[in-house]
Design a protein around this motif. Structure first.
Motif, PDB file in Angstrom:
ATOM      1  N   TRP A   1       0.842  -1.208   0.000  1.00  0.00           N
ATOM      2  CA  TRP A   1       0.000   0.000   0.000  1.00  0.00           C
ATOM      3  C   TRP A   1       0.875   1.255   0.000  1.00  0.00           C
ATOM      4  O   TRP A   1       0.575   2.235  -0.679  1.00  0.00           O
ATOM      5  CB  TRP A   1      -0.904  -0.003   1.235  1.00  0.00           C
ATOM      6  CG  TRP A   1      -1.950  -1.066   1.199  1.00  0.00           C
ATOM      7  CD1 TRP A   1      -2.297  -1.836   0.135  1.00  0.00           C
ATOM      8  CD2 TRP A   1      -2.784  -1.462   2.283  1.00  0.00           C
ATOM      9  NE1 TRP A   1      -3.302  -2.711   0.485  1.00  0.00           N
ATOM     10  CE2 TRP A   1      -3.632  -2.504   1.803  1.00  0.00           C
ATOM     11  CE3 TRP A   1      -2.916  -1.083   3.596  1.00  0.00           C
ATOM     12  CZ2 TRP A   1      -4.563  -3.138   2.595  1.00  0.00           C
ATOM     13  CZ3 TRP A   1      -3.866  -1.693   4.414  1.00  0.00           C
ATOM     14  CH2 TRP A   1      -4.679  -2.721   3.902  1.00  0.00           C
ATOM     15  N   ALA A   2       1.959   1.217   0.799  1.00  0.00           N
ATOM     16  CA  ALA A   2       2.845   2.387   0.858  1.00  0.00           C
ATOM     17  C   ALA A   2       3.502   2.640  -0.485  1.00  0.00           C
ATOM     18  O   ALA A   2       3.643   3.794  -0.915  1.00  0.00           O
ATOM     19  CB  ALA A   2       3.904   2.159   1.939  1.00  0.00           C
ATOM     20  N   LYS A   3       3.900   1.560  -1.176  1.00  0.00           N
ATOM     21  CA  LYS A   3       4.526   1.728  -2.486  1.00  0.00           C
ATOM     22  C   LYS A   3       3.542   2.296  -3.503  1.00  0.00           C
ATOM     23  O   LYS A   3       3.903   3.145  -4.319  1.00  0.00           O
ATOM     24  CB  LYS A   3       5.057   0.377  -2.968  1.00  0.00           C
ATOM     25  CG  LYS A   3       6.134   0.484  -4.025  1.00  0.00           C
ATOM     26  CD  LYS A   3       6.816  -0.849  -4.234  1.00  0.00           C
ATOM     27  CE  LYS A   3       7.971  -0.699  -5.229  1.00  0.00           C
ATOM     28  NZ  LYS A   3       8.671  -1.986  -5.411  1.00  0.00           N
ATOM     29  N   GLU A   4       2.298   1.838  -3.432  1.00  0.00           N
ATOM     30  CA  GLU A   4       1.278   2.377  -4.335  1.00  0.00           C
ATOM     31  C   GLU A   4       1.014   3.848  -4.044  1.00  0.00           C
ATOM     32  O   GLU A   4       0.782   4.644  -4.962  1.00  0.00           O
ATOM     33  CB  GLU A   4      -0.012   1.570  -4.185  1.00  0.00           C
ATOM     34  CG  GLU A   4       0.101   0.142  -4.701  1.00  0.00           C
ATOM     35  CD  GLU A   4      -1.175  -0.643  -4.469  1.00  0.00           C
ATOM     36  OE1 GLU A   4      -2.112  -0.056  -3.889  1.00  0.00           O
ATOM     37  OE2 GLU A   4      -1.230  -1.826  -4.851  1.00  0.00           O
ATOM     38  N   LEU A   5       1.057   4.220  -2.766  1.00  0.00           N
ATOM     39  CA  LEU A   5       0.829   5.615  -2.409  1.00  0.00           C
ATOM     40  C   LEU A   5       1.946   6.509  -2.939  1.00  0.00           C
ATOM     41  O   LEU A   5       1.692   7.609  -3.440  1.00  0.00           O
ATOM     42  CB  LEU A   5       0.732   5.749  -0.883  1.00  0.00           C
ATOM     43  CG  LEU A   5       0.551   7.172  -0.357  1.00  0.00           C
ATOM     44  CD1 LEU A   5      -0.795   7.732  -0.794  1.00  0.00           C
ATOM     45  CD2 LEU A   5       0.677   7.211   1.162  1.00  0.00           C
ATOM     46  N   VAL A   6       3.198   6.026  -2.840  1.00  0.00           N
ATOM     47  CA  VAL A   6       4.323   6.827  -3.334  1.00  0.00           C
ATOM     48  C   VAL A   6       4.240   6.999  -4.846  1.00  0.00           C
ATOM     49  O   VAL A   6       4.536   8.074  -5.383  1.00  0.00           O
ATOM     50  CB  VAL A   6       5.652   6.154  -2.930  1.00  0.00           C
ATOM     51  CG1 VAL A   6       6.826   6.877  -3.562  1.00  0.00           C
ATOM     52  CG2 VAL A   6       5.796   6.147  -1.422  1.00  0.00           C
ATOM     53  N   ALA A   7       3.812   5.943  -5.535  1.00  0.00           N
ATOM     54  CA  ALA A   7       3.744   6.002  -7.001  1.00  0.00           C
ATOM     55  C   ALA A   7       2.491   6.692  -7.507  1.00  0.00           C
ATOM     56  O   ALA A   7       2.364   6.939  -8.718  1.00  0.00           O
ATOM     57  CB  ALA A   7       3.829   4.587  -7.577  1.00  0.00           C
ATOM     58  N   ALA A   8       1.542   7.003  -6.621  1.00  0.00           N
ATOM     59  CA  ALA A   8       0.266   7.575  -7.061  1.00  0.00           C
ATOM     60  C   ALA A   8       0.436   9.033  -7.449  1.00  0.00           C
ATOM     61  O   ALA A   8       1.347   9.736  -6.985  1.00  0.00           O
ATOM     62  CB  ALA A   8      -0.772   7.449  -5.946  1.00  0.00           C
ATOM     63  N   THR A   9      -0.415   9.469  -8.306  1.00  0.00           N
ATOM     64  CA  THR A   9      -0.477  10.884  -8.689  1.00  0.00           C
ATOM     65  C   THR A   9      -1.774  11.468  -8.165  1.00  0.00           C
ATOM     66  O   THR A   9      -2.595  10.771  -7.581  1.00  0.00           O
ATOM     67  CB  THR A   9      -0.407  11.029 -10.212  1.00  0.00           C
ATOM     68  OG1 THR A   9      -1.527  10.346 -10.795  1.00  0.00           O
ATOM     69  CG2 THR A   9       0.881  10.421 -10.757  1.00  0.00           C
ATOM     70  N   GLY A  10      -1.946  12.719  -8.358  1.00  0.00           N
ATOM     71  CA  GLY A  10      -3.147  13.370  -7.837  1.00  0.00           C
ATOM     72  C   GLY A  10      -4.415  12.924  -8.518  1.00  0.00           C
ATOM     73  O   GLY A  10      -5.519  13.167  -8.000  1.00  0.00           O
ATOM     74  N   GLU A  11      -4.288  12.229  -9.649  1.00  0.00           N
ATOM     75  CA  GLU A  11      -5.488  11.827 -10.396  1.00  0.00           C
ATOM     76  C   GLU A  11      -5.868  10.382 -10.139  1.00  0.00           C
ATOM     77  O   GLU A  11      -6.769   9.865 -10.786  1.00  0.00           O
ATOM     78  CB  GLU A  11      -5.232  12.028 -11.898  1.00  0.00           C
ATOM     79  CG  GLU A  11      -4.935  13.472 -12.261  1.00  0.00           C
ATOM     80  CD  GLU A  11      -4.601  13.624 -13.731  1.00  0.00           C
ATOM     81  OE1 GLU A  11      -4.501  12.575 -14.398  1.00  0.00           O
ATOM     82  OE2 GLU A  11      -4.438  14.769 -14.192  1.00  0.00           O
ATOM     83  N   ASP A  12      -5.138   9.678  -9.248  1.00  0.00           N
ATOM     84  CA  ASP A  12      -5.410   8.257  -9.014  1.00  0.00           C
ATOM     85  C   ASP A  12      -6.508   8.005  -7.993  1.00  0.00           C
ATOM     86  O   ASP A  12      -6.884   6.865  -7.755  1.00  0.00           O
ATOM     87  CB  ASP A  12      -4.130   7.561  -8.541  1.00  0.00           C
ATOM     88  CG  ASP A  12      -3.097   7.507  -9.661  1.00  0.00           C
ATOM     89  OD1 ASP A  12      -3.509   7.669 -10.826  1.00  0.00           O
ATOM     90  OD2 ASP A  12      -1.910   7.327  -9.360  1.00  0.00           O
ATOM     91  N   GLY A  13      -7.015   9.046  -7.375  1.00  0.00           N
ATOM     92  CA  GLY A  13      -8.086   8.863  -6.399  1.00  0.00           C
ATOM     93  C   GLY A  13      -7.557   8.378  -5.061  1.00  0.00           C
ATOM     94  O   GLY A  13      -6.403   8.579  -4.699  1.00  0.00           O
ATOM     95  N   MET A  14      -8.437   7.689  -4.315  1.00  0.00           N
ATOM     96  CA  MET A  14      -8.107   7.244  -2.969  1.00  0.00           C
ATOM     97  C   MET A  14      -7.194   6.009  -3.013  1.00  0.00           C
ATOM     98  O   MET A  14      -7.310   5.155  -3.879  1.00  0.00           O
ATOM     99  CB  MET A  14      -9.386   6.908  -2.205  1.00  0.00           C
ATOM    100  CG  MET A  14     -10.381   8.056  -2.124  1.00  0.00           C
ATOM    101  SD  MET A  14      -9.780   9.451  -1.146  1.00  0.00           S
ATOM    102  CE  MET A  14      -9.857   8.726   0.471  1.00  0.00           C
ATOM    103  N   LYS A  15      -6.272   5.925  -2.071  1.00  0.00           N
ATOM    104  CA  LYS A  15      -5.354   4.801  -1.950  1.00  0.00           C
ATOM    105  C   LYS A  15      -5.370   4.293  -0.519  1.00  0.00           C
ATOM    106  O   LYS A  15      -5.499   5.061   0.435  1.00  0.00           O
ATOM    107  CB  LYS A  15      -3.918   5.221  -2.313  1.00  0.00           C
ATOM    108  CG  LYS A  15      -3.735   5.562  -3.774  1.00  0.00           C
ATOM    109  CD  LYS A  15      -3.814   4.329  -4.647  1.00  0.00           C
ATOM    110  CE  LYS A  15      -3.568   4.648  -6.099  1.00  0.00           C
ATOM    111  NZ  LYS A  15      -3.693   3.453  -6.958  1.00  0.00           N
ATOM    112  N   LYS A  16      -5.234   2.970  -0.381  1.00  0.00           N
ATOM    113  CA  LYS A  16      -5.143   2.392   0.948  1.00  0.00           C
ATOM    114  C   LYS A  16      -3.760   2.670   1.539  1.00  0.00           C
ATOM    115  O   LYS A  16      -2.753   2.683   0.829  1.00  0.00           O
ATOM    116  CB  LYS A  16      -5.369   0.879   0.891  1.00  0.00           C
ATOM    117  CG  LYS A  16      -6.801   0.487   0.581  1.00  0.00           C
ATOM    118  CD  LYS A  16      -6.942  -1.024   0.631  1.00  0.00           C
ATOM    119  CE  LYS A  16      -8.381  -1.449   0.373  1.00  0.00           C
ATOM    120  NZ  LYS A  16      -8.523  -2.932   0.413  1.00  0.00           N
TER     121      LYS A  16
END
Length: 464
Positions: free
Chosen positions: A238-253
């Motif tokens: 989840w932390a890795k997905e959050l780091v790779a997320a952009t402002g357009e990816d919506g909510m992340k766990k």
């Protein structure tokens, strides 16, 4: 004769004087007159030296008297200076008191305002010391500490810029605590290497690196360090997905530590908790022995279940067949009847009982061992409990009872072996019950078929 005596006495006196005044003079004197001149000259010289010595003594005495007068004059001057300084100190002390009183009068309600400002700056400094935002905005605490030190004295007042800086830092801390931001920072790895990385801060709760590793903020160093142990489960992903997320990816766990604003004690306690393998190792050698016994019991029970299932299948096939097949216990028992059709009933009954007795040990093979293991496993766990408590008491003897961590190892080992013993005993009892049921079902079938054969054989003999 008398002259000779006088001369001898004079030479003796001169010798003694020569020894006193110097051997050189005595050696140079060639006659009594010359010696007398030497003695007269010595007396004259001693008198001159004595006068010179007296003159030097008098001069030194006069000099010391002069120095004494100068010291007394200096003492008088210093006493006068001390009196002047004491008077000046009293005047300054009175002036300071008057100035302080005037300052308090002019401050008025501002004194209460500065007191609240000092208290607010102290609270903010304590919060910023452990806040994760300090990793992004350093040097704030130094400003607050200097301001508190400045306002603690009564002679200096804060400036407008400093008061506004406190308000700004307070407002920025509140604003940043609700943001998820990324920034570059130096991260210390568990190996000791320091690398510049892009990190993501989730409010004041957690900071993760660009590779999804959880970080901790070290207040006394002002740096970010990667946790030596990371939380298990899906949190790293989840932390890795959050780091790779952009402002357009919506909510992340994301796994958030609720104690992050106070230092992240919950995450530290969570990752320091031993996992299943570590808890198993805490059982020590007794835990390993219990595990080996349990694995052996499990394999034995599975093997006996497979064997008895195969035997039961063959017995069921034998029930549907008219001819005895010796590949199963029932067929071998029926074979006894087929081989002895004209035998009397009592002898046939004994022959069939003997055949059943031969089959029973093979059917009940392993059951006794499973029963013993189910009884011994809890006892082995109890042995581990006792040894663990011995280790605990030894730790108390060495380190005292004030450190719970010193006793935790022994208590943990004691409880782990108890759990392992029960984990082996309970399934073994269940497996023993299942395996014994399969075996007893086949034995009951053998007894049932034997009883039927004897009944049919008896009826046949009665018809004859």
């Amino acid at each position: 004769m008398s002259m000779k005596c006088v001369k001898a006495a004079a030479f003796a006196l001169c010798g003694s004087l020569a020894l006193a005044t110097g051997s050189t003079v005595a050696q140079e004197a060639q006659s009594l007159d010359q010696l007398l001149d030497f003695v007269r000259q010595g007396q004259t010289t001693e008198a001159r030296e004595n006068r010179e010595r007296e003159q030097r003594f008098a001069a030194a005495k006069a000099e010391q008297a002069n120095m004494l007068q100068e010291a007394e004059a200096e003492r008088t001057r210093q006493e006068n200076l001390s009196s002047e300084l004491e008077a000046t100190f009293e005047e300054n002390d009175l002036l300071i008191t008057q100035k302080q009183e005037a300052l308090r009068e002019r401050l008025g309600t501002l004194a209460e305002l500065f007191g609240h400002l000092t208290s607010t700056a102290g609270d903010l400094s304590s919060n910023l010391e452990f806040s994760l935002t300090s990793a992004e905005f350093p040097d704030r605490q130094e400003f607050l500490d200097n301001l508190i030190k400045k306002m603690s004295g009564s002679e200096r007042l804060p400036s407008i810029e400093e008061i506004e800086r406190v308000w700004f830092e307070l407002q920025r801390e509140m604003t940043e605590s609700g943001k998820v931001v990324a920034f570059n920072a130096e991260v210390a790895k568990p190996t000791g290497d320091k690398v510049e990385q892009r990190v993501v801060r989730v409010g004041v709760f957690n900071v993760v690196s660009e590779d999804g590793r959880y970080l901790q903020y070290v207040p006394n160093k002002g740096t970010l360090e990667e946790l030596a142990r990371q939380p298990s489960g899906p949190y790293l992903g989840w932390a890795k997905e959050l780091v790779a997320a952009t402002g357009e990816d919506g909510m992340k766990k994301f796994g958030v530590d609720p104690t992050g604003p106070t230092g992240g004690s919950y995450l530290a306690a969570l990752i320091n908790s031993p996992d299943l393998e570590e808890r198993w190792h805490q059982g020590g050698y007794i835990g390993y022995a219990i595990t080996a016994v349990g694995a052996f019991a499990f394999l034995l029970a599975i093997w006996r279940l497979i064997v008895l299932t195969s035997v039961s299948s063959k017995v069921n096939s034998q029930l549907k067949s008219d001819r005895a097949n010796t590949n199963n216990p029932l067929g071998r028992v029926l074979k006894v009847h087929e081989d002895n059709p004209s035998m009397d009933t009592e002898t046939l009954e004994l022959k069939l009982s003997e055949a059943i007795l031969k089959e029973t040990p093979r059917l009940e093979s392993g059951l006794t061992l499973l029963k013993i293991i189910s009884a011994v496993a809890p006892l082995m766990g109890l042995l581990g409990t006792v040894t663990g408590m011995i280790v605990t008491f030894q730790a108390i003897t060495i380190f005292g009872a004030g450190d719970p961590k010193a006793m935790a190892g022994g208590i943990s080992g004691a409880l782990v072996t108890t759990v392992l013993g029960l984990l082996v005993a309970i399934p073994t009892v269940l497996l023993h019950t299942i395996v014994n049921g399969r075996a007893q079902r086949i034995i009951h079938l053998l007894n049932e078929q034997t009883t039927g054969i004897i009944a049919e054989h008896t009826e046949g003999n009665l018809r004859k």
